[in-house]
Write a protein that holds these residues in place. Structure first.
Motif, short mmCIF file in Angstrom:
data_model
loop_
_atom_site.label_atom_id
_atom_site.label_comp_id
_atom_site.label_asym_id
_atom_site.label_seq_id
_atom_site.Cartn_x
_atom_site.Cartn_y
_atom_site.Cartn_z
N SER A 135 -12.42 55.75 -17.65
CA SER A 135 -11.66 55.96 -18.90
C SER A 135 -10.54 54.95 -19.03
O SER A 135 -10.29 54.43 -20.13
CB SER A 135 -11.09 57.37 -18.95
OG SER A 135 -12.11 58.32 -18.94
N SER A 136 -9.86 54.66 -17.95
CA SER A 136 -8.78 53.67 -17.98
C SER A 136 -9.31 52.28 -18.30
O SER A 136 -8.72 51.54 -19.09
CB SER A 136 -8.04 53.63 -16.64
OG SER A 136 -7.38 54.85 -16.41
N VAL A 138 -12.09 51.54 -19.97
CA VAL A 138 -12.50 51.52 -21.38
C VAL A 138 -11.28 51.45 -22.28
O VAL A 138 -11.26 50.72 -23.28
CB VAL A 138 -13.38 52.75 -21.70
CG1 VAL A 138 -13.59 52.90 -23.20
CG2 VAL A 138 -14.71 52.66 -20.98
N LEU A 139 -10.24 52.20 -21.93
CA LEU A 139 -9.02 52.19 -22.74
C LEU A 139 -8.39 50.80 -22.78
O LEU A 139 -7.90 50.37 -23.83
CB LEU A 139 -8.03 53.21 -22.18
CG LEU A 139 -6.72 53.37 -22.93
CD1 LEU A 139 -6.96 53.90 -24.34
CD2 LEU A 139 -5.79 54.29 -22.18
N ALA A 141 -9.86 48.05 -22.70
CA ALA A 141 -10.68 47.15 -23.51
C ALA A 141 -10.59 47.46 -25.01
O ALA A 141 -11.17 46.74 -25.82
CB ALA A 141 -12.14 47.24 -23.06
N THR A 142 -9.87 48.50 -25.39
CA THR A 142 -9.76 48.87 -26.80
C THR A 142 -8.50 48.25 -27.42
O THR A 142 -7.70 47.60 -26.74
CB THR A 142 -9.69 50.40 -26.97
OG1 THR A 142 -8.48 50.87 -26.37
CG2 THR A 142 -10.89 51.08 -26.34
N ALA A 143 -8.33 48.50 -28.70
CA ALA A 143 -7.16 47.99 -29.43
C ALA A 143 -6.05 49.03 -29.48
O ALA A 143 -5.24 49.03 -30.41
CB ALA A 143 -7.57 47.58 -30.84
N ALA A 144 -5.97 49.87 -28.48
CA ALA A 144 -4.93 50.91 -28.44
C ALA A 144 -3.56 50.26 -28.26
O ALA A 144 -3.45 49.15 -27.72
CB ALA A 144 -5.21 51.87 -27.30
N LYS A 149 -2.01 52.08 -23.45
CA LYS A 149 -2.74 51.36 -22.42
C LYS A 149 -2.03 51.44 -21.06
O LYS A 149 -2.67 51.32 -20.02
CB LYS A 149 -2.93 49.90 -22.80
CG LYS A 149 -3.96 49.70 -23.88
CD LYS A 149 -4.16 48.22 -24.15
CE LYS A 149 -5.29 48.00 -25.13
NZ LYS A 149 -5.60 46.58 -25.31
#
Length: 169
Positions: A135-136, A138-139, A141-144, A149
């Protein structure tokens, strides 16, 4: 079958309440308990719930059981933590459901071990740690937002540290 200690301190044997609780206060349904002849007030969490509170505890227990059932079929939603919460809520307003959860052939042992020693099976620790790491990743790699992050992985790391500090089954 030996008696099982419920969440609210009452021993349950074959679905029936014994007259003494784990604190030795006498009848669990009595508002006062005596020790050495002087009455003392039973803490509010040891008193029986009223009808409205009992209904709310039952609804909460059912919500947790439903989430646990969903988690049994969805790999992203854990089952046992919701059943732990269901047993906790049932112990306050639905002793029969609590007893059924504690006696469950597959999940009852996990609930009993958690209550007795705070134990978590090693396989569950590895699975939870792997899912938090995934989950970390994937997080990241996102635009969060950057705060998410950083904050979410730090929180998950703290949970993993706490989880691995618990005894194994």
């Amino acid at each position: 079958m030996a008696s099982i200690l419920s969440e609210n301190g009452v021993h349950i044997t074959h679905g029936r309440r014994r007259l003494s609780n784990s604190l030795g206060l006498g009848c669990a349904d009595a508002p006062f308990a005596t020790s050495g002849g002087s009455p003392r007030r039973v803490p509010f969490f040891m008193r029986p719930a009223g009808p409205v509170a009992r209904l709310l505890w039952r609804v909460l227990a059912l919500v947790f059981v439903a989430l646990g059932l969903i988690g049994a079929f969805l790999p992203v939603l854990p089952t046992v933590p919701f059943l732990l919460a269901a047993a906790w809520a049932a112990g306050r307003g639905w002793p029969a459901l609590e007893h059924r959860l504690l006696a469950h052939p597959r999940y009852g042992e996990y609930i009993r071990q958690w209550r007795l020693r705070g134990a978590v099976p090693r396989r569950a620790k590895w699975t939870a740690t792997a899912m938090m790491a995934l989950s970390s990743a994937v997080l990241l790699a996102t635009a969060a937002p950057i705060a998410v992050k950083i904050g979410a992985p730090v929180f998950m790391a703290a949970v993993a540290i706490w989880l691995w500090s618990r005894p194994d089954n």
